[in-house]
Scaffold this motif. Structure first.
Motif, PDB file in Angstrom:
ATOM      1  N   ASN A 527      33.457  54.847  30.126  1.00 29.27           N
ATOM      2  CA  ASN A 527      33.911  54.454  31.462  1.00 29.27           C
ATOM      3  C   ASN A 527      34.606  53.096  31.382  1.00 29.27           C
ATOM      4  OD1 ASN A 527      34.097  53.294  34.045  1.00 29.27           O
ATOM      5  ND2 ASN A 527      32.312  54.421  34.799  1.00 29.27           N
ATOM      6  N   LYS A 528      35.947  53.109  31.534  1.00 32.41           N
ATOM      7  CA  LYS A 528      36.728  51.857  31.461  1.00 32.41           C
ATOM      8  C   LYS A 528      37.233  51.446  32.841  1.00 32.41           C
ATOM      9  CE  LYS A 528      36.523  51.964  26.919  1.00 32.41           C
ATOM     10  NZ  LYS A 528      35.106  51.768  26.600  1.00 32.41           N
ATOM     11  N   HIS A 529      36.573  51.954  33.873  1.00 31.69           N
ATOM     12  CA  HIS A 529      36.966  51.574  35.234  1.00 31.69           C
ATOM     13  C   HIS A 529      36.843  50.054  35.373  1.00 31.69           C
ATOM     14  CE1 HIS A 529      37.055  51.220  39.563  1.00 31.69           C
ATOM     15  NE2 HIS A 529      37.311  52.518  39.696  1.00 31.69           N
ATOM     16  N   PRO A 530      37.881  49.387  35.857  1.00 34.15           N
ATOM     17  CA  PRO A 530      37.826  47.920  35.902  1.00 34.15           C
ATOM     18  C   PRO A 530      36.707  47.392  36.804  1.00 34.15           C
ATOM     19  CG  PRO A 530      39.789  48.775  37.024  1.00 34.15           C
ATOM     20  CD  PRO A 530      39.172  49.915  36.298  1.00 34.15           C
ATOM     21  N   ASN A 531      36.221  48.210  37.741  1.00 30.43           N
ATOM     22  CA  ASN A 531      35.192  47.725  38.664  1.00 30.43           C
ATOM     23  C   ASN A 531      33.860  48.447  38.509  1.00 30.43           C
ATOM     24  OD1 ASN A 531      36.873  45.779  39.969  1.00 30.43           O
ATOM     25  ND2 ASN A 531      37.936  47.490  40.927  1.00 30.43           N
ATOM     26  N   ALA A 532      33.632  49.014  37.330  1.00 31.25           N
ATOM     27  CA  ALA A 532      32.368  49.719  37.103  1.00 31.25           C
ATOM     28  C   ALA A 532      31.232  48.715  36.907  1.00 31.25           C
ATOM     29  CB  ALA A 532      32.489  50.604  35.872  1.00 31.25           C
TER      30      ALA A 532
END
Lengths: 660, 156
Positions: A527-532
Motif C-alpha cells: 500500500n503506497k497510498h500517500p495518506n495511508a
C-alpha cells in the motif's frame, strides 16, 4: 427506450405487433415457447448452492453506464462494476481516489451510456486480463482490470462524437478501436448544420494497448468521409492486420435520418489496413491535429487515480495514404460487421434487409490487386460488390443486426424486427435453425463468439423489450437476457433473467481463465497510498488552516481514532481510512452524518478518502456501514464540531482520552 | 454496558457460529481459563492442546532467537497491534506469558487458522465468548512470519 440506433424506434411498433400476434417470421407461436421449454432445462441451468458457474458473462449496463457480471448458466448477478457513472455504494466518483476517473475535457461527468464489453485477446483467444467498454455519449474507452474487477483506466476520444463502433480489439490486443457514430466538423467549429457534406468528417481511432500493463494511448486516427460509423470487428488469422467498420448514412444527411439515410441501396463496410497505417505513421504521413482530451489512470500501488489532459492527436488522411482504406459495398445500412473464426468471412447485417451479406477476405485482396473498383468515394476506392461477395444468407428474417459463431462452423444472427436468432452454415449460407426470443433482440453473445476459438455451448440473447415476460413494475420494465443452448442441432431456450440497464452487448469467458487471476485482498506491505496509516500507531489528526486530515484505520471492530475533538464549522475534513484487515472478504465501510457524497467501502489493505464539511456545531457520529463482525454495531465513533472561532483543542483517541 | 438487545444479538450470532461441530471434549464452562495448571476434573491440559491448523509439531529453541524475535516484533507491530497490546488486555488478550498457558502449536494455529479455531477448538471458542465475540482476524501471515511473532512473544 434509449436504443443505440434510431431505427430501433422506427420498428418498435411493428415488432411488438408481430410479437404479440405470434407472427414471427417462421410462424412459430410465442405462447408455445414457455410450455415448450423442455422439463430438463431447469436442471441444465441449476447451479447448486455453494457451487460455481462454468462461465462469467460481462453484460454492458447500457444507460446505467456500468458493467455487470453474471454467472452462466445460472444467470446469477455477482457484481456491478462502476465504469462511466458514479456509484455511491462503492464511492466510485465520490471518494478522492476515484474522482479523477470521470474527468473529461468537459469537466467531471457523472454519467454515460456503456455499450460494448470486449475482452482482451492473445492469439485470437480471450486471455482474461482486461475487459474494455465504450462510453457512447461523451466518447471514451475504459479498461477494467479483471484481477480486481475495477476500472483501471479511461481515455477520452478526441474528434469523435458518439463512440459506438468501439472498443473492438485486434487478435493480440495491439489496438482497440473507437469509430465515431456521428460525424462532426474536425476540429470542431461553429458552422451551419446544412454544411454537413462539406464540413463533417468521421474519425476512426486506434488506441494502442501496452502489452504488459494494458495502458492505453491514442496511436492515430483515420479521417473518414462524414458517414455514421456503426460497429467494427478486427480481422483474425489471415485477415489479422485489418479492421472492418460498418457505416450507414453514406447519403450524408443531417435530418430525418430514418428516411433520408435509407435511400442508398448499399452503404459501406470500411476495411482499414492498420499495419499499412502503422507504416504511414512511421513515415511521418500523419498530421498533428490540435485536440483536447483526458487520460485517467488508477495507480494500484498508490491506490489513487490521476487525470492528465492531452492536446494533440496524429491523424492519417486516406488521400495521403493509398492502400490503407477500401470500401466494401454492403446492402441496406449495415449494422453489425462480424468476422468468422477463420478470419475469411466478413459478415455485414443490413438492418433494413432480410438478408445477411458475407464478404470474402481472399476475394477482397484479389479485388484490390486487380483494381476491381467501382469508382471511389472521397478518394477511397469502392470495391466491386460481386468481386468481394462470398455469399448471402437469404431470407433469414427481418432486421438482421449482429452475428457470432460457434466451434462447429455455424453463424448465429440476431433479428430485431422478427425477434429471433437464426442459425446458418458458414460457407453454404443456408439457414439451418431458428428460435424466437422475447422480445426485440439487439446483440447476441456466444462465449468466445467473436474470437478464433468460440465455445459452442451457450448463446445469450440480449433483448430490448420484456413487456409481459415478468411481473410488472409500473411503466418502466426491465430488459432481459435469454440463455440458449447451442450445443445440439436445435437451439434450446434454457433460461431468461432481467438485466441492469440495457444490455447492449456481452462477452463471456470460461471461469477457469479468470478464477486463478483473482486478487483476494490488497497487501498492506504494498500500500503506497500517500495518506495511508498502516498501523494504529500511525493514526493521527492534522490541521492545516481549515483543512483537517484524519489518518484513520479500521479493523474488526473499531476505528482508530474513534473520538475526535477540535473540528470546527467550516473545516474541510478529509478522512483517510485504511482497512488493516489482511483477509478475504472483510471490507469495512465509513459514513458520517450529513456527508454530501457517499459512503466509503474499503477493501482489506486499501485506503480511501472521504471529504466531509460540517455545517453546524454538535457531536456527530460515524459508523461502519458494512456488517463486519458480531461487534459491527459497536463499530462507531464521534466527532465534536465546535464553532468556527472556537479554541477547542485538537484531540483524538481510541479507548482512553489522552491528557493534553 | 451493552443493551440487552445487543447481548441477545451477540449471543444469537455466537449460537449460530458455534452451534455446529461436536463439543464433547469442551472444558467445563466455568474453567478458570488463564491459569494453566488449575484444571477441573476431566478437563484436558491446555498445554497439550495443539489446536487445529497447519502446525502439528513445533520445538522451541532452548534460548530465544533474538534476530527472529526482532523480526517478529516488527510484524506484530504492523499486523496485530490494532487488537493486541503486548502486556495488557485490549480487543483481544495480551500475548505476554502466552506460552505458559498454551502450546506453541496452538498459538501458531490461532494466528494461521483463526476461522476454524474459533469454531472448533474448545479453548478458542471460550476465548471468543470471553472477548465479547470479537473474532480473531486472519492477517494472512506466512508460517515463517507467525513463527517470528511467536519468538517475539517469548521476550514479553
Amino acid at each position: 427506450m434509449k436504443n443505440s440506433s434510431k431505427f430501433l424506434l422506427f420498428f418498435l411498433a411493428a415488432s411488438l405487433v408481430l410479437s404479440f400476434l405470434g407472427l414471427t417470421s417462421c410462424g412459430q407461436q410465442n405462447q408455445g415457447s414457455g410450455g415448450a421449454l423442455s422439463s430438463d432445462a431447469a436442471s441444465q441451468v441449476y447451479v447448486p448452492p455453494g457451487q460455481y458457474d462454468k462461465y462469467y458473462s460481462f453484460l454492458s449496463g447500457g444507460f446505467s453506464g456500468q458493467l455487470s457480471v453474471y454467472g452462466l448458466p445460472s444467470g446469477r448477478l455477482f457484481r456491478v462494476i462502476p465504469v462511466f457513472s458514479v456509484d455511491p455504494e462503492k464511492a466510485y466518483g465520490f471518494n478522492e481516489e476515484t474522482k479523477p476517473m470521470l474527468e473529461t475535457s468537459h469537466g467531471f461527468l457523472p454519467w454515460d451510456d456503456a455499450h460494448h464489453p470486449e475482452l482482451s485477446q492473445t492469439n485470437g483467444e480471450t486471455d482474461g486480463r482486461w475487459i474494455f467498454i465504450n462510453a457512447n455519449n461523451t466518447p471514451r474507452v475504459a479498461r477494467i482490470d479483471l484481477s480486481v474487477f475495477e476500472t483501471a483506466e479511461i481515455i477520452e476520444i478526441p474528434n469523435s462524437a458518439g463512440n459506438h463502433s468501439s472498443p473492438f480489439t485486434t487478435q493480440n490486443t495491439d489496438y482497440v478501436v473507437a469509430g465515431t457514430r456521428f460525424s462532426v466538423p474536425i476540429p470542431q467549429k461553429d458552422v451551419a448544420i446544412a454544411s454537413y457534406a462539406k464540413n463533417f468528417k468521421g474519425a476512426l481511432t486506434f488506441i494502442k494497448v501496452d502489452k504488459e500493463t494494458g495502458k492505453m494511448s491514442i496511436a492515430f486516427q483515420v479521417l473518414m468521409p462524414g458517414f455514421d460509423y456503426d460497429l467494427a470487428h478486427a480481422g483474425k488469422g489471415n485477415s489479422d492486420g485489418w479492421m472492418f467498420f460498418s457505416s450507414y448514412n453514406s447519403e450524408q444527411q443531417n435530418s430525418l435520418l430514418e428516411v433520408n439515410a435509407s435511400q442508398n441501396d448499399k452503404d459501406f463496410i470500411a476495411a482499414i489496413n492498420w499495419k499499412k497505417a502503422e507504416e504511414y505513421l512511421s513515415k511521418g504521413k500523419a498530421k498533428d491535429f490540435p485536440a483536447n482530451y483526458t487520460h485517467n489512470y488508477y495507480d494500484e500501488g498508490k491506490q489513487m487515480a490521476s487525470s492528465e489532459t492531452l492536446k494533440s492527436v496524429k491523424v492519417l488522411d486516406p488521400a495521403d495514404c493509398p492502400g490503407m482504406v477500401y470500401f466494401l459495398p454492403t446492402p441496406k445500412s449495415p449494422h453489425g460487421v462480424d468476422v468468422d473464426p477463420t478470419g475469411e468471412y466478413i459478415i455485414g447485417a443490413g438492418k433494413l434487409s432480410t438478408d445477411i451479406t458475407a464478404h470474402s477476405f481472399t476475394k477482397m485482396l484479389k479485388a484490390i490487386e486487380d483494381k476491381a473498383f467501382d469508382g471511389d468515394r472521397f478518394g477511397i476506392p469502392v470495391l466491386k460488390y460481386d468481386a468481394v461477395l462470398a455469399g448471402v444468407v437469404k431470407d433469414g428474417g427481418l432486421g438482421p443486426l449482429h452475428s457470432e459463431f460457434d466451434d462447429k462452423g455455424f453463424g448465429y444472427t440476431s433479428f430485431f424486427i422478427s425477434s429471433e436468432v437464426v442459425k446458418w452454415k458458414v460457407g453454404t449460407w443456408e439457414v439451418v435453425d431458428r428460435i424466437p426470443v422475447y422480445y426485440s433482440i439487439g446483440h447476441l453473445s456466444v462465449i468466445g463468439g467473436d474470437t478464433r476459438k468460440p465455445d459452442g455451448k451457450y448463446l445469450l440473447a440480449l433483448n430490448k423489450i420484456t413487456k409481459d415476460r415478468y411481473l410488472p413494475t409500473g411503466p418502466e420494465l426491465c430488459q432481459a437476457a435469454q440463455l440458449i443452448d447451442i450445443s445440439g442441432d436445435k437451439m434450446k431456450l434454457l433460461l431468461d433473467f432481467p438485466t441492469i440497464g440495457e444490455p447492449h452487448y456481452a462477452q463471456g469467458i470460461a471461469a477457469d481463465k479468470l478464477v486463478p487471476r483473482q486478487k483476494q485482498f490488497y497487501k498492506l506491505s504494498e500500500n503506497k497510498h500517500p495518506n495511508a496509516a498502516l498501523t494504529e500507531k500511525d493514526t493521527k489528526v492534522v490541521r492545516e488552516g481549515n483543512i483537517v486530515h484524519v489518518y484513520m484505520t479500521t479493523i474488526r471492530s473499531h476505528f482508530s481514532p474513534d473520538n475526535i475533538e477540535g473540528i470546527r464549522v467550516g473545516d474541510k475534513v478529509y478522512f483517510h481510512v485504511t482497512n488493516l484487515e489482511q483477509d478475504f472478504d472483510v471490507p469495512h465501510g465509513f459514513a458520517i452524518l450529513g456527508m454530501q457524497n457517499s459512503e466509503l467501502l474499503i477493501m482489506p489493505g486499501q485506503t480511501e478518502t472521504l471529504l466531509w464539511e460540517p455545517k453546524s456545531e454538535g457531536v456527530i457520529p460515524f459508523y461502519c456501514t458494512d456488517f463486519c463482525s458480531a461487534l459491527h454495531q459497536e463499530m462507531q465513533g464521534y466527532v465534536r464540531v465546535s464553532a468556527a472561532n472556537s479554541n477547542t483543542p485538537l484531540k483524538w483517541w481510541l479507548g482512553q482520552e489522552p491528557n493534553i | 454496558m451493552k443493551s440487552s438487545a445487543l447481548i441477545f444479538l451477540t449471543t444469537t450470532i455466537l449460537f449460530f457460529t458455534l452451534g455446529c461441530g461436536g463439543d464433547a471434549s469442551a472444558p467445563a464452562a466455568n474453567g478458570n481459563e488463564p491459569k494453566p495448571k488449575s484444571m477441573l476434573a476431566g478437563e484436558p491440559d491446555p498445554m497439550q492442546d495443539k489446536g487445529i491448523g497447519p502446525i502439528t509439531s513445533l520445538e522451541l529453541g532452548a534460548t530465544v532467537d533474538e534476530a527472529m524475535a526482532e523480526k517478529g516484533k516488527n510484524i506484530y507491530a504492523k499486523m496485530c497491534t490494532a487488537c493486541h497490546k503486548p502486556t495488557e488486555k485490549f480487543i483481544g488478550p495480551a500475548p505476554k506469558g502466552v506460552l505458559e498457558r498454551r502450546s506453541p502449536e496452538w498459538v501458531m494455529n490461532m494466528i494461521l487458522n483463526p476461522e476454524v479455531m474459533i469454531k472448533e477448538n474448545a479453548i478458542a471458542k471460550k476465548l471468543l465468548m470471553e472477548f465479547n465475540g470479537s473474532p480473531m482476524a486472519n492477517q494472512n501471515l506466512t508460517q515463517e512470519e507467525a513463527r517470528a511473532v511467536l519468538e517475539y512473544f517469548r521476550t514479553l
